[in-house]
Scaffold this active site. Sequence first.
Site, short mmCIF file in Angstrom:
data_model
loop_
_atom_site.label_atom_id
_atom_site.label_comp_id
_atom_site.label_asym_id
_atom_site.label_seq_id
_atom_site.Cartn_x
_atom_site.Cartn_y
_atom_site.Cartn_z
N CYS A 69 -0.47 4.08 2.15
CA CYS A 69 -0.27 3.86 3.58
C CYS A 69 1.17 4.14 4.01
O CYS A 69 1.42 4.77 5.04
CB CYS A 69 -0.61 2.41 3.95
SG CYS A 69 -2.23 1.84 3.41
N ASP A 70 2.12 3.67 3.22
CA ASP A 70 3.52 3.64 3.67
C ASP A 70 4.48 4.51 2.88
O ASP A 70 5.66 4.62 3.25
CB ASP A 70 4.02 2.19 3.64
CG ASP A 70 3.19 1.27 4.53
OD1 ASP A 70 2.78 1.73 5.61
OD2 ASP A 70 2.95 0.11 4.14
N CYS A 72 0.84 -1.20 0.00
CA CYS A 72 0.00 0.00 0.00
C CYS A 72 0.87 1.25 0.00
O CYS A 72 1.40 1.66 1.04
CB CYS A 72 -0.93 0.01 1.21
SG CYS A 72 -2.01 1.46 1.29
#
Length: 313
Positions: free
Chosen positions: A140-141, A137
């Site tokens: 997300c990261d 992701c």
Amino acid sequence: MEQREHVRCLIVGSGPAGYTAAIYAARANLAPVEYCGLQPGGQLTQTTTVENFPGYPDGVEGTQMMDDIRRQAEHFGTDLRDGVIVKADLGRRPFVLTADDGKEIEADTVIIATGASAKYLGLEDEKKYNGLGVSACATCDGFFYRKRTVAVVGGGDTACEEAIYLAGLAKKVYMIVRKPYLRASDVMKRRVENTENIEILFEHNTLGLYGENGVEGAHVVKRKGEPDEERYDLPIDGFFLAIGHKPNSDVFKEWLDTDETGYIMTIDGTPRTKIPGVFAAGDVADPHYRQAITAAASGCKAAIEADRYLQTL
């Protein structure tokens, strides 16, 4: 034979969608029962620090955040159970669902929050470096890789989107593409080609990853199996999988409409499915956003819809 249990609201799956649905359903006095599945807490339990969920200004470990939300659901009276729903009969009312221990539950409403599983290459190193440079992701990261070098695996629209997103943060983005071309739409191809810090490595496969305390590079091969095959090490700091997700919807496909990938189709942007009283929330019905906050929001909506449905019975 043990008598079937009857519940007003059965929630299948945990994670942000399932736990949030449980909070709202419990506060609405629906006495929800929630089967938490094989991975209680969902995909976030496989991540390290979460920085983009409201309420955690300093970030929070994914496992801690999910434990916080789980305890909140439990606090309001949710009956949380370990186990997996392995069979569903949505063709009768009340609905009948069967857990992996053989127990049958009759439910007036069902909220499906089983999530989606990221597809991986199947390398042992993906497990070894999970949370230490391996991610599925970018949204997300990606923030953790500002001004660093990363690789994105995949050649479709999702991979292009992830690469473009990461290009706005990272110093350099490699796209590791198995085929000699991108499978993405023409629009996405042009965007990638026009992004200066993205380099496409066509006809490449990843053989493994290396690094002491995290990912420091990938072992790759160009034109695998051909006479001019070339193997080399590619120095990177992050390795992002973008080869798709598999919605965990198999148990319900007999009864509900899904798209070609398996995402449950809902009605007019709501969590409602084609069967009144059955709702889908979170990543199992979301091929676009796949974020904790959007999953939680859809869980909230599903519980509200379930409550409104029950009031009509």
